[in-house]
Structures are given as C-alpha cells and as structure tokens.
Design a protein around this motif. Structure first.
Motif, PDB file in Angstrom:
ATOM      1  N   GLU A  27       0.827  -1.205   0.000  1.00 14.10           N
ATOM      2  CA  GLU A  27       0.000   0.000   0.000  1.00 14.10           C
ATOM      3  C   GLU A  27       0.869   1.266   0.000  1.00 14.10           C
ATOM      4  N   GLU A  28       1.900   1.302   0.855  1.00 19.71           N
ATOM      5  CA  GLU A  28       2.805   2.457   0.889  1.00 19.71           C
ATOM      6  C   GLU A  28       3.512   2.649  -0.447  1.00 19.71           C
ATOM      7  N   PHE A  29       3.996   1.542  -0.965  1.00 21.02           N
ATOM      8  CA  PHE A  29       4.717   1.555  -2.238  1.00 21.02           C
ATOM      9  C   PHE A  29       3.854   2.111  -3.367  1.00 21.02           C
ATOM     10  N   LEU A  30       2.655   1.581  -3.495  1.00 19.48           N
ATOM     11  CA  LEU A  30       1.778   2.008  -4.581  1.00 19.48           C
ATOM     12  C   LEU A  30       1.314   3.444  -4.400  1.00 19.48           C
ATOM     13  N   VAL A  61      10.706   5.385  -6.440  1.00 25.44           N
ATOM     14  CA  VAL A  61      10.210   5.143  -5.080  1.00 25.44           C
ATOM     15  C   VAL A  61      11.127   4.182  -4.333  1.00 25.44           C
ATOM     16  N   LEU A  62      11.692   3.222  -5.052  1.00 26.36           N
ATOM     17  CA  LEU A  62      12.537   2.198  -4.430  1.00 26.36           C
ATOM     18  C   LEU A  62      14.021   2.539  -4.488  1.00 26.36           C
ATOM     19  N   ASN A  63      14.331   3.767  -4.906  1.00 28.40           N
ATOM     20  CA  ASN A  63      15.731   4.187  -5.025  1.00 28.40           C
ATOM     21  C   ASN A  63      16.547   3.232  -5.886  1.00 28.40           C
ATOM     22  N   SER A  64      15.938   2.785  -6.957  1.00 26.77           N
ATOM     23  CA  SER A  64      16.595   1.901  -7.915  1.00 26.77           C
ATOM     24  C   SER A  64      16.572   2.580  -9.278  1.00 26.77           C
ATOM     25  N   SER A  65      17.457   2.145 -10.137  1.00 27.36           N
ATOM     26  CA  SER A  65      17.439   2.678 -11.495  1.00 27.36           C
ATOM     27  C   SER A  65      16.681   1.716 -12.403  1.00 27.36           C
TER      28      SER A  65
END
Length: 116
Positions: A27-30, A61-65
C-alpha cells in the motif's frame, strides 16, 4: 502446455522484492508511486504491462534505477527460458490468448523461480 510469464510480471516480482527489502508495505509503495492497486494487480497477473513512465516512477520510489531492474529482469528471463523451460510472452498480454491464460505462472510460483 508450456508455462508462460510476461516480462512485466518478472519486473514486478523484482520490484516486490526491492519493496520488501525497503520494509515498505504494498500500500505504501503504490501510494508513493501513484499507481492504483488494480493496475499493479493486472501487471503481476500478466494482464497488463508497465509503461515506461510507471516503471520510472516505481523505480524512483525504491531508489533503484530502471537499468538495474531491467538488467536483473533480463538475467532472470534468460534463466527461466533456458533452465525452467518457461515461455516469456513477447507481444501479447495473457488475456489476449486464452490458451496462455491457463498456463500463466501464478505469482507465488514466479516469486519462487525468480528468487532461487
């Protein structure tokens, strides 16, 4: 019938693992990504695909590329096709082919295959 998956399903599974590593709820992620749960569900079930914009936002959001996620998805795709004899659907959504819908890999099974 041969088991199948979509590239977006694999990407979604990788992103779910990243989300878990970040100790975020779905839920937080979305919410942070501005993506409805229904859209995420359709992607994880092979009924829909990520847009580039969606992929960029969820990676942010996930600090990924995006390149990191795509690289990992490419590695997993190759492994699944070679070692597990799983067809990665290239041009169709699962819903576009009724025969494929019956053989699409369930999320839990895909998660197991991706993480091992």
């Amino acid at each position: 019938m041969k088991n199948a998956s979509t590239y977006s399903m694999i990407v979604a599974q990788i992103l779910s693992e990243k989300r878990d590593e970040a100790n975020m709820t779905q839920e937080e992620f979305l919410q942070q990504a501005g993506m409805p749960q229904s859209s995420w569900s359709r992607i994880t079930r092979g009924i829909s695909f990520f847009t580039l914009e969606e992929l960029r936002l969820v990676c942010k959001v996930l600090n990924s590329s995006v390149s990191e996620i795509i690289h990992k998805a490419d590695e997993i795709t190759e492994k699944l096709e070679k070692n597990d004899d799983i067809e990665i659907l290239e041009t169709k959504k699962a819903k576009d082919n009724e025969a494929v819908v019956k053989t699409i890999i369930a999320g839990a099974a895909l998660a197991f295959l991706v993480t091992r």
